[in-house]
Motif scaffolding. Structure first.
Motif, mmCIF file in Angstrom:
data_model
loop_
_atom_site.group_PDB
_atom_site.id
_atom_site.type_symbol
_atom_site.label_atom_id
_atom_site.label_comp_id
_atom_site.label_asym_id
_atom_site.label_seq_id
_atom_site.Cartn_x
_atom_site.Cartn_y
_atom_site.Cartn_z
ATOM 1 N N PHE A 143 0.838 -1.201 0.000
ATOM 2 C CA PHE A 143 0.000 0.000 0.000
ATOM 3 C C PHE A 143 0.873 1.252 0.000
ATOM 4 N N ALA A 144 1.912 1.267 0.819
ATOM 5 C CA ALA A 144 2.785 2.435 0.905
ATOM 6 C C ALA A 144 3.534 2.677 -0.408
ATOM 7 N N ILE A 145 4.015 1.601 -1.015
ATOM 8 C CA ILE A 145 4.721 1.741 -2.293
ATOM 9 C C ILE A 145 3.767 2.222 -3.379
ATOM 10 N N ARG A 146 2.544 1.727 -3.362
ATOM 11 C CA ARG A 146 1.558 2.187 -4.349
ATOM 12 C C ARG A 146 1.259 3.679 -4.155
ATOM 13 N N THR A 147 1.208 4.101 -2.906
ATOM 14 C CA THR A 147 1.023 5.527 -2.618
ATOM 15 C C THR A 147 2.154 6.350 -3.213
ATOM 16 N N VAL A 148 3.381 5.878 -3.033
ATOM 17 C CA VAL A 148 4.557 6.570 -3.584
ATOM 18 C C VAL A 148 4.489 6.607 -5.108
ATOM 19 N N LEU A 149 4.051 5.507 -5.716
ATOM 20 C CA LEU A 149 3.957 5.451 -7.178
ATOM 21 C C LEU A 149 2.946 6.461 -7.713
ATOM 22 N N PHE A 150 1.838 6.657 -6.990
ATOM 23 C CA PHE A 150 0.858 7.649 -7.427
ATOM 24 C C PHE A 150 1.448 9.058 -7.371
ATOM 25 N N PRO A 195 -9.332 31.271 -14.840
ATOM 26 C CA PRO A 195 -9.830 31.340 -13.463
ATOM 27 C C PRO A 195 -9.094 30.443 -12.471
ATOM 28 N N LEU A 196 -8.831 29.197 -12.865
ATOM 29 C CA LEU A 196 -8.163 28.252 -11.961
ATOM 30 C C LEU A 196 -6.691 28.091 -12.338
ATOM 31 N N ASP A 197 -6.074 29.192 -12.682
ATOM 32 C CA ASP A 197 -4.677 29.192 -13.112
ATOM 33 C C ASP A 197 -3.781 28.484 -12.087
ATOM 34 N N GLU A 198 -2.908 27.596 -12.564
ATOM 35 C CA GLU A 198 -1.929 26.856 -11.774
ATOM 36 C C GLU A 198 -2.544 25.721 -10.945
ATOM 37 N N MET A 199 -3.814 25.422 -11.138
ATOM 38 C CA MET A 199 -4.434 24.343 -10.366
ATOM 39 C C MET A 199 -3.750 23.006 -10.613
ATOM 40 N N ALA A 200 -3.236 22.792 -11.816
ATOM 41 C CA ALA A 200 -2.548 21.537 -12.113
ATOM 42 C C ALA A 200 -1.316 21.367 -11.231
ATOM 43 N N ARG A 201 -0.636 22.479 -10.938
ATOM 44 C CA ARG A 201 0.540 22.419 -10.073
ATOM 45 C C ARG A 201 0.138 22.299 -8.607
ATOM 46 N N TRP A 202 -0.900 23.042 -8.212
ATOM 47 C CA TRP A 202 -1.344 22.983 -6.825
ATOM 48 C C TRP A 202 -1.833 21.588 -6.469
ATOM 49 N N ALA A 203 -2.500 20.928 -7.407
ATOM 50 C CA ALA A 203 -3.043 19.602 -7.125
ATOM 51 C C ALA A 203 -1.953 18.622 -6.725
ATOM 52 N N ALA A 204 -0.783 18.742 -7.341
ATOM 53 C CA ALA A 204 0.310 17.822 -7.056
ATOM 54 C C ALA A 204 0.820 17.959 -5.628
ATOM 55 N N ILE A 205 0.664 19.140 -5.033
ATOM 56 C CA ILE A 205 1.182 19.391 -3.686
ATOM 57 C C ILE A 205 0.242 18.857 -2.606
ATOM 58 N N LEU A 206 -1.021 18.625 -2.950
ATOM 59 C CA LEU A 206 -1.999 18.172 -1.969
ATOM 60 C C LEU A 206 -1.788 16.682 -1.699
ATOM 61 N N PHE A 207 -0.827 16.388 -0.866
ATOM 62 C CA PHE A 207 -0.332 15.025 -0.661
ATOM 63 C C PHE A 207 -1.369 14.017 -0.184
ATOM 64 N N PRO A 208 -2.442 14.396 0.536
ATOM 65 C CA PRO A 208 -3.403 13.358 0.947
ATOM 66 C C PRO A 208 -4.082 12.632 -0.216
ATOM 67 N N ILE A 209 -4.056 13.209 -1.411
ATOM 68 C CA ILE A 209 -4.728 12.531 -2.519
ATOM 69 C C ILE A 209 -4.019 11.232 -2.893
ATOM 70 N N TYR A 210 -2.725 11.105 -2.593
ATOM 71 C CA TYR A 210 -1.994 9.911 -3.006
ATOM 72 C C TYR A 210 -2.388 8.676 -2.182
ATOM 73 N N PRO A 211 -2.445 8.771 -0.851
ATOM 74 C CA PRO A 211 -2.964 7.601 -0.120
ATOM 75 C C PRO A 211 -4.439 7.335 -0.407
ATOM 76 N N ILE A 212 -5.208 8.375 -0.733
ATOM 77 C CA ILE A 212 -6.610 8.149 -1.105
ATOM 78 C C ILE A 212 -6.677 7.314 -2.378
ATOM 79 N N LEU A 213 -5.858 7.653 -3.357
ATOM 80 C CA LEU A 213 -5.809 6.875 -4.593
ATOM 81 C C LEU A 213 -5.368 5.439 -4.325
ATOM 82 N N ALA A 214 -4.415 5.279 -3.413
ATOM 83 C CA ALA A 214 -3.944 3.933 -3.077
ATOM 84 C C ALA A 214 -5.039 3.122 -2.398
ATOM 85 N N LEU A 215 -5.862 3.759 -1.574
ATOM 86 C CA LEU A 215 -6.977 3.066 -0.934
ATOM 87 C C LEU A 215 -8.042 2.683 -1.951
#
Length: 401
Positions: free
Chosen positions: A142-149, A347-367
């Motif tokens: 699970f942890a490795i999958r989180t890192v891969l995401f 309107p949502l300028d730079e959202m693609a970059r901001w999304a990458a910083i929101l780290f909780p999404i990676y364990p959510i994807l792994a779950l």
């Protein structure tokens, strides 16, 4: 059989060695496709006009290819300081300070120092994310999958570029890990959050995690309230200290916001209105004559919707007791803050970059992909292909979120 053999070989190494290997592979792959993109772009006559000038290093070689756009601002701050460049006061100070420190200690150029800090911070973020994932679900796969995401996220190339994003990511994940681990270290966690707050604008939101954890403990004593209050002050200390420094050199206590407003045309409005504005642009004629901004708006809106979906899923997982409420709260406040910022291009300028910083999404994807091998492979493959394509585009000097 080949896949199984590779998995068995990979599993022989310790968890941190696997993380380092994935980190190296990520840098290598993004650098290769970046070089391919550059050599393809060279064939076009307008290539030089699209590339932002790189300081000290050729933009056609490593690591100069990863020094684009905002990188020049950070290096200018290192060379000249905030006082000499008032228009640079909209950039936060931790990354330039780290570059200056590495330059003084090692004698390396600012450009090389900037790349080293970014990529080592990225490694630190990967290692910290693994440890945080083990708290959420104590399982190596699970942890490795989180890192891969994280590694395969479409805009993760920002973490190996001369940007402050990887520094913020590392400090944010480390702060969350120190707060949520069984033997929690509140004060070091708060210090990490305080430094993060002086790295990028979303750093201060980490303070929300402390409030949620305080409510969960249900120890509403005077001592615990004072501890929470002190930790909260520490988490915002970085941005407060930076604002005070700018006041000393500029005479304005709001210099940071003033520069962002004047230079970047940054304004604020109700989050829902920003989403509506972005959707309306798709169907009206605002950017019909500018295909890039039209596509950029759809691109950033897609990442914005993705973050909203991940936050919604985070709420559901938290209600099921499978995901920490503090991380879900961090996501929720982050999207309110980010959707309130009205960009100067779209309107949502730079959202693609901001999304990458929101780290909780990676364990959510792994779950979400737990015990779903085909879904995991599909998600990582699609995301990885997007990452490689965007890496090649950005390395040539074109803009991405």
């Amino acid at each position: 059989r080949i896949y199984k053999a590779r998995s068995e070989l990979f599993s022989r190494f310790s968890w941190w060695q696997q993380c380092v290997f994935l980190w190296l592979c990520a840098i290598l792959m993004m650098t290769i496709v970046g070089q391919i993109g550059i050599h393809v772009a060279i064939r076009f006559d307008d290539y030089e006009g699209l590339v932002r000038p790189t300081i000290e290093l050729s933009h056609q070689e490593f690591p100069g290819m990863w020094i684009q756009w905002d990188s020049g601002w950070y290096l200018a701050i290192v060379r000249e300081g905030y006082a000499a460049r008032p228009d640079s006061q909209g950039f936060f100070p931790v990354y330039p300070l780290l570059i200056s420190a590495v330059v003084k200690v090692t004698g390396l150029s600012p450009a090389w120092s900037a790349i080293i800090i970014a990529q080592m911070s990225y490694l630190g973020a990967i290692l910290s994310l693994y440890k945080l994932a083990r708290i959420i679900r104590d399982e190596h796969t699970f942890a490795i999958r989180t890192v891969l995401f994280l590694i395969c996220f479409p805009t993760s190339f920002f973490f190996i570029a001369a940007y402050a994003e990887s520094v913020l990511l590392f400090l944010s994940i480390m702060s969350a890990y120190l707060l949520l681990r069984p033997a929690r270290n509140l004060w070091i966690s708060a210090v990490a959050a305080g430094i993060a707050a002086a790295s990028r604008p979303t750093g201060w939101i980490l303070g929300v995690m402390y409030l949620v954890e305080f409510i969960k403990m249900r120890e509403f004593t005077v001592k615990s309230v004072l501890r929470l209050f002190t930790a909260g002050l520490i988490t915002i200390s970085g941005i407060v200290a930076f604002s005070f420094y700018l006041y000393l050199i500029s005479g304005s206590a709001t210099s940071l916001a003033d520069v962002q407003g004047s230079e970047w045309k940054l304004t604020w409005q109700f989050p829902l209105l920003t989403i509506i504005d972005s959707i309306e642009i798709i169907f009206d004629n605002t950017y019909r004559d500018n295909w890039f901004l039209y596509v950029l708006n759809i691109f950033d809106l897609a990442f914005g919707v993705f973050v909203i979906v991940m936050t919604t899923i985070g709420v559901r997982l938290s209600l099921q007791g499978r995901f920490p409420w503090s991380l879900t709260a961090f996501l929720f406040v982050s999207i309110i803050f980010l959707f309130s910022r009205l960009g100067f291009q779209v309107p949502l300028d730079e959202m693609a970059r901001w999304a990458a910083i929101l780290f909780p999404i990676y364990p959510i994807l792994a779950l979400l992909t737990q015990n779903r091998v085909n879904l995991t492979r599909l998600s990582l493959s699609v995301s990885g292909l997007l990452l490689l394509g965007l890496s090649a585009w950005w390395a040539t000097g074109r803009w991405v979120g």
